[in-house]
Design an enzyme around this catalytic site. Sequence first.
Site, PDB file in Angstrom:
ATOM      1  N   GLY A 132       0.845  -1.192   0.000  1.00 24.47           N
ATOM      2  CA  GLY A 132       0.000   0.000   0.000  1.00 24.47           C
ATOM      3  C   GLY A 132       0.880   1.241   0.000  1.00 24.47           C
ATOM      4  N   SER A 161       6.565  -4.454  -1.950  1.00 24.33           N
ATOM      5  CA  SER A 161       6.160  -3.108  -2.324  1.00 24.33           C
ATOM      6  C   SER A 161       6.343  -2.181  -1.120  1.00 24.33           C
ATOM      7  CB  SER A 161       4.715  -3.139  -2.846  1.00 24.33           C
ATOM      8  OG  SER A 161       4.386  -1.969  -3.540  1.00 24.33           O
ATOM      9  N   TRP A 162       5.295  -1.491  -0.666  1.00 19.23           N
ATOM     10  CA  TRP A 162       5.423  -0.697   0.553  1.00 19.23           C
ATOM     11  C   TRP A 162       5.816  -1.578   1.736  1.00 19.23           C
ATOM     12  CZ3 TRP A 162       6.208   3.566   3.142  1.00 19.23           C
ATOM     13  CH2 TRP A 162       5.839   3.625   4.483  1.00 19.23           C
ATOM     14  N   ASP A 211       8.099  -5.251 -13.753  1.00 21.18           N
ATOM     15  CA  ASP A 211       7.344  -4.541 -12.716  1.00 21.18           C
ATOM     16  C   ASP A 211       7.204  -3.080 -13.137  1.00 21.18           C
ATOM     17  OD1 ASP A 211       6.419  -3.271 -10.409  1.00 21.18           O
ATOM     18  OD2 ASP A 211       7.538  -4.583  -9.070  1.00 21.18           O
ATOM     19  N   HIS A 230       4.499  -6.868 -10.871  1.00 19.89           N
ATOM     20  CA  HIS A 230       4.619  -6.410  -9.494  1.00 19.89           C
ATOM     21  C   HIS A 230       3.893  -7.277  -8.481  1.00 19.89           C
ATOM     22  CE1 HIS A 230       5.172  -3.447  -6.321  1.00 19.89           C
ATOM     23  NE2 HIS A 230       3.878  -3.504  -6.040  1.00 19.89           N
TER      24      HIS A 230
END
Length: 322
Positions: free
Chosen positions: A53, A120-121, A274, A302
């Site tokens: 996120g 990711s985050w 990605d 991704h």
Amino acid sequence: MDHRSGQKRAVEFLYPPIDPFDQRVIDMGDGHRIYVEQCGNPQGRPVLVLHGGPGGGCSPAMRRYFDPAIYRVILFDQRGCGRSRPHASVEANTTWALVSDIERIRETLGIDRWICFGGSWGATLALIYAISHPERVQGLVLRGVFLMTQAELDWFYGGGAGAFFPDLWARFTAPIPEAERGDLIAAYRRRLFSGDYMEESRYGRTWSNWENALASVSHDGPMGESPSDYARAFARLENHYFANAGFLEHDGWILANRGRIEHIPAYIVQGRYDMICPPTSAWKLAQGWPQAELRIVPLAGHALSEPGISAELVRVMDGLRG
């Protein structure tokens, strides 16, 4: 990497579905109540799962990357999302609050050290937590690396990725007047925090759809609409963090502080294609880090749900069982 893995669905590489043996809500004392769950072996090797996120929340599928006989898997919904409350709130919601939450969870569960597993985050947060508390991290397993830099934000919200998906980029920019398109994060921020729930939800879906559409190499175009409550929370939290540069002291903070964690083994799984977090960030992170191993998956984007990504992450975790 097995070149045939992309011919299977991601779930075929995962362990069977599993229910938590523990679920709880921890009151952090500042208005936030954080949902935490544990699954697998209560006496097993601790792994902390950090979702993406910001604002993505955890899902049952995230439990399935770990051998349940070996690992004690801890998942939690970060502030403002998933089953944590208050929902979609950005009050007292910063990177450093999340780092404090992680320490509170570790202490509450009586864990000394753990592996941090995030994409990711979630990879960003794992790195920031490790830099802040290196003595608490046994290893890092990272996917789709995001270093929270202005260059990465410019790529995704400034037209870089849009050059490859001009039709989808047009959908993302269309709701914003042309005069405001020079800073789309700021333009969306005004609308995502307007105080009008319906407007926030509408712009939240547009924000979320742009990211979802680019997540996988298996899809070329818009996917299903996200539920309004989820999309609004996801968009508000992402925008809040990105508008504040991740609450880091300066651009490039993670790489500048990498020396604090270079003794920690790190396994970096990155999709070659990605479009959300291009491989250059994973490459920069791994270069000159003797304990880091970068595994680039040839035909993957991704998403955690990419077959090649899932296969490689399970392979990494299986390799750490001993």
